[in-house]
Design a protein around this motif. Sequence first.
Motif, PDB file in Angstrom:
ATOM      1  N   SER A  14       0.957  -0.930  -0.079  1.00 30.19           N
ATOM      2  CA  SER A  14       0.063  -0.095   0.120  1.00 30.19           C
ATOM      3  C   SER A  14       0.480   1.315   0.467  1.00 30.19           C
ATOM      4  CB  SER A  14      -0.894   0.470   1.334  1.00 30.19           C
ATOM      5  OG  SER A  14      -0.219  -0.134   2.511  1.00 30.19           O
ATOM      6  N   ASP A  18      -2.089   8.244   5.519  1.00 30.82           N
ATOM      7  CA  ASP A  18      -1.894   7.810   6.838  1.00 30.82           C
ATOM      8  C   ASP A  18      -2.127   9.478   8.155  1.00 30.82           C
ATOM      9  OD1 ASP A  18      -1.906   5.981   6.762  1.00 30.82           O
ATOM     10  OD2 ASP A  18       0.615   5.428   7.858  1.00 30.82           O
ATOM     11  N   GLY A  33       1.684   3.958   4.121  1.00 32.57           N
ATOM     12  CA  GLY A  33       1.342   2.907   3.229  1.00 32.57           C
ATOM     13  C   GLY A  33       2.600   1.577   3.492  1.00 32.57           C
ATOM     14  N   PHE A  84      -5.031   5.290  -1.115  1.00 32.05           N
ATOM     15  CA  PHE A  84      -5.796   5.199   0.212  1.00 32.05           C
ATOM     16  C   PHE A  84      -5.347   5.964   1.195  1.00 32.05           C
ATOM     17  CE2 PHE A  84      -3.660   1.924   2.986  1.00 32.05           C
ATOM     18  CZ  PHE A  84      -4.417   1.706   3.691  1.00 32.05           C
ATOM     19  N   TRP A  86      -5.887   5.775   6.099  1.00 29.33           N
ATOM     20  CA  TRP A  86      -5.876   4.834   6.522  1.00 29.33           C
ATOM     21  C   TRP A  86      -4.869   6.134   7.950  1.00 29.33           C
ATOM     22  CZ3 TRP A  86      -1.884   3.783  10.671  1.00 29.33           C
ATOM     23  CH2 TRP A  86      -2.195   2.637  11.395  1.00 29.33           C
ATOM     24  N   ARG A  97      -2.746  -0.738  19.176  1.00 30.90           N
ATOM     25  CA  ARG A  97      -2.746   0.734  18.329  1.00 30.90           C
ATOM     26  C   ARG A  97      -4.640  -0.382  17.715  1.00 30.90           C
ATOM     27  NH1 ARG A  97      -0.087   0.231  12.702  1.00 30.90           N
ATOM     28  NH2 ARG A  97      -1.216  -1.525  11.897  1.00 30.90           N
ATOM     29  N   ASN A 128       2.208  -5.378   2.901  1.00 32.41           N
ATOM     30  CA  ASN A 128       0.751  -5.620   3.229  1.00 32.41           C
ATOM     31  C   ASN A 128      -0.163  -4.995   2.751  1.00 32.41           C
ATOM     32  OD1 ASN A 128      -1.626  -5.496   4.650  1.00 32.41           O
ATOM     33  ND2 ASN A 128      -1.220  -3.846   6.418  1.00 32.41           N
ATOM     34  N   MET A 152      -1.785  -8.566   7.719  1.00 33.80           N
ATOM     35  CA  MET A 152      -2.429  -8.163   9.175  1.00 33.80           C
ATOM     36  C   MET A 152      -3.878  -8.471   9.027  1.00 33.80           C
ATOM     37  SD  MET A 152      -3.963  -4.081   7.252  1.00 33.80           S
ATOM     38  CE  MET A 152      -4.512  -3.987   8.960  1.00 33.80           C
ATOM     39  N   LEU A 154      -6.701  -8.158   8.848  1.00 30.58           N
ATOM     40  CA  LEU A 154      -8.086  -7.461   8.107  1.00 30.58           C
ATOM     41  C   LEU A 154      -8.016  -8.806   7.523  1.00 30.58           C
ATOM     42  CD1 LEU A 154      -9.969  -5.017   7.489  1.00 30.58           C
ATOM     43  CD2 LEU A 154      -8.327  -4.785   6.057  1.00 30.58           C
ATOM     44  N   THR A 236       4.477   3.700  13.887  1.00 31.31           N
ATOM     45  CA  THR A 236       3.977   2.756  12.234  1.00 31.31           C
ATOM     46  C   THR A 236       4.103   2.711  11.155  1.00 31.31           C
ATOM     47  OG1 THR A 236       2.030   4.629  12.315  1.00 31.31           O
ATOM     48  CG2 THR A 236       2.133   3.937  10.412  1.00 31.31           C
ATOM     49  N   GLY A 237       5.159   1.537  10.393  1.00 31.34           N
ATOM     50  CA  GLY A 237       5.363   1.205   9.526  1.00 31.34           C
ATOM     51  C   GLY A 237       6.273   0.392   9.930  1.00 31.34           C
ATOM     52  N   ASP A 240       7.364  -3.012   8.090  1.00 36.57           N
ATOM     53  CA  ASP A 240       7.640  -2.741   6.940  1.00 36.57           C
ATOM     54  C   ASP A 240       8.751  -2.191   6.620  1.00 36.57           C
ATOM     55  OD1 ASP A 240       4.784  -3.184   6.402  1.00 36.57           O
ATOM     56  OD2 ASP A 240       4.198  -1.454   7.165  1.00 36.57           O
TER      57      ASP A 240
HETATM   58  P1  AMP Z   1       2.374  -1.533  10.145  1.00 36.11           P
HETATM   59  O1  AMP Z   1       2.752  -0.300  11.480  1.00 36.11           O
HETATM   60  O2  AMP Z   1       3.592  -2.381   9.938  1.00 36.11           O
HETATM   61  O3  AMP Z   1       1.605  -1.892  10.500  1.00 36.11           O
HETATM   62  O4  AMP Z   1       2.312  -0.562   8.947  1.00 36.11           O
HETATM   63  C1  AMP Z   1       1.539   0.350   8.696  1.00 36.11           C
HETATM   64  C2  AMP Z   1       0.676   1.316   7.219  1.00 36.11           C
HETATM   65  O5  AMP Z   1       0.097   0.291   7.047  1.00 36.11           O
HETATM   66  C3  AMP Z   1      -0.183   2.612   7.249  1.00 36.11           C
HETATM   67  O6  AMP Z   1       1.186   2.999   7.080  1.00 36.11           O
HETATM   68  C4  AMP Z   1      -0.975   2.101   6.670  1.00 36.11           C
HETATM   69  O7  AMP Z   1      -0.815   3.076   5.620  1.00 36.11           O
HETATM   70  C5  AMP Z   1      -1.082   0.659   6.288  1.00 36.11           C
HETATM   71  N1  AMP Z   1      -2.440   0.114   5.757  1.00 36.11           N
HETATM   72  C6  AMP Z   1      -2.870   0.059   7.308  1.00 36.11           C
HETATM   73  N2  AMP Z   1      -3.925  -0.983   7.053  1.00 36.11           N
HETATM   74  C7  AMP Z   1      -3.720  -1.469   5.957  1.00 36.11           C
HETATM   75  C8  AMP Z   1      -4.181  -1.991   4.943  1.00 36.11           C
HETATM   76  N3  AMP Z   1      -5.910  -2.990   5.564  1.00 36.11           N
HETATM   77  N4  AMP Z   1      -3.564  -2.203   3.290  1.00 36.11           N
HETATM   78  C9  AMP Z   1      -2.516  -2.338   3.061  1.00 36.11           C
HETATM   79  N5  AMP Z   1      -2.153  -1.611   4.327  1.00 36.11           N
HETATM   80  C10 AMP Z   1      -2.321  -1.061   5.146  1.00 36.11           C
END
Ligand code: AMP
Length: 305
Positions: A14, A18, A33, A84, A86, A97, A128, A152, A154, A236-237, A240
């Motif tokens: 993604s 955010d 993302g 997108f 979030w 979180r 993700n 994740m 979801l 966050t992130g 990733d």
């Molecule tokens: P993390 O903290 O590693 O879970 O990553 C957070 C990032 O994931 C944020 O920058 C969001 O934009 C992104 N994110 C949140 N929900 C989703 C989703 N359903 N699908 C893809 N990316 C997502």
Amino acid sequence: MSESAAVKLVVVGSIGIDTIETPWAKRKSILGGSASYACASAGFFTSVGMVGVVGTDFPEEHKALYQRMGVDLQGLQQVPGETFRWSGVYEEDMNQRRTISTELNVFKNFSPEIPAAYRESPFLFLANISPELQLRVLDQMRKPLFVTVDTMDLWINMARDKLMEVIARVDMLALNESEARQLTGKQSLLKAAQQLLQKGPRMILLKKGEHGSLLIARDDIFVMPAYPVFDVLDPTGAGDTFAGGFMGALAAAGQVTKESIRRAILYGTVVASFGVEAFSLDRLQHLARAEIDARAQTFQNMLRA
Ligand code: AMP
């Protein structure tokens, strides 16, 4: 990088805007993302190409930032519609979180197209994103040497069967503790990993937030704490960033051995520790490779028993 440049690592995930609230601060409409964090992190080690989609509202300055960080954008589509979005809120201890909203927007009708120059890429990170899209990317790649997938809660809830199809086709599955339990029904992380190893991957990478990570392979277990950070401003992130650094370092090594995997975990951990010191890519964009190497050295000294 020229239009036809090949890359060693392809990242699909993604790319989003955010809004994040921690106990100490709130930031609205910042770059986020999974692919943003992963590509920024991988770019310290190897040539990386981003595959994803943004809407026409996506600020040019964000694309310019990716480019400054060495990310190839041949695989980034920009289409009519909104990017997108979030938003999430962290509790007091930052390990908890809550997602406030997820707006898929342009991801709803997105079909990833892997540029010809990326198809031979030896390393692939399926960050993700919906498992359906992850499968479409896998179908277009020639014969990657090593593929990691992240997911994740979801998707575990909404698309479990497709996710299991993806898992069956990758080398490594990265997931956090609660996702491992949710996916397997097992409380013991080692038992959960063992069960997941039966489904196809050679390795399971369990992310344990501030407690580090655990790699479980069929014949090996490796434990890595997190680098101690004084002030975590925004986690966050982190996962990733970790996975992007891991895949980037592995791609730079060019081969998958016990040693290259362990070294890549060290680098992923170190880059993630920088990333959480600020919101969005604010810290990573000002980070120098020499700082990463210096912290990796300090960290290794901390780990010596
Ligand atoms: P993390 O903290 O590693 O879970 O990553 C957070 C990032 O994931 C944020 O920058 C969001 O934009 C992104 N994110 C949140 N929900 C989703 C989703 N359903 N699908 C893809 N990316 C997502």
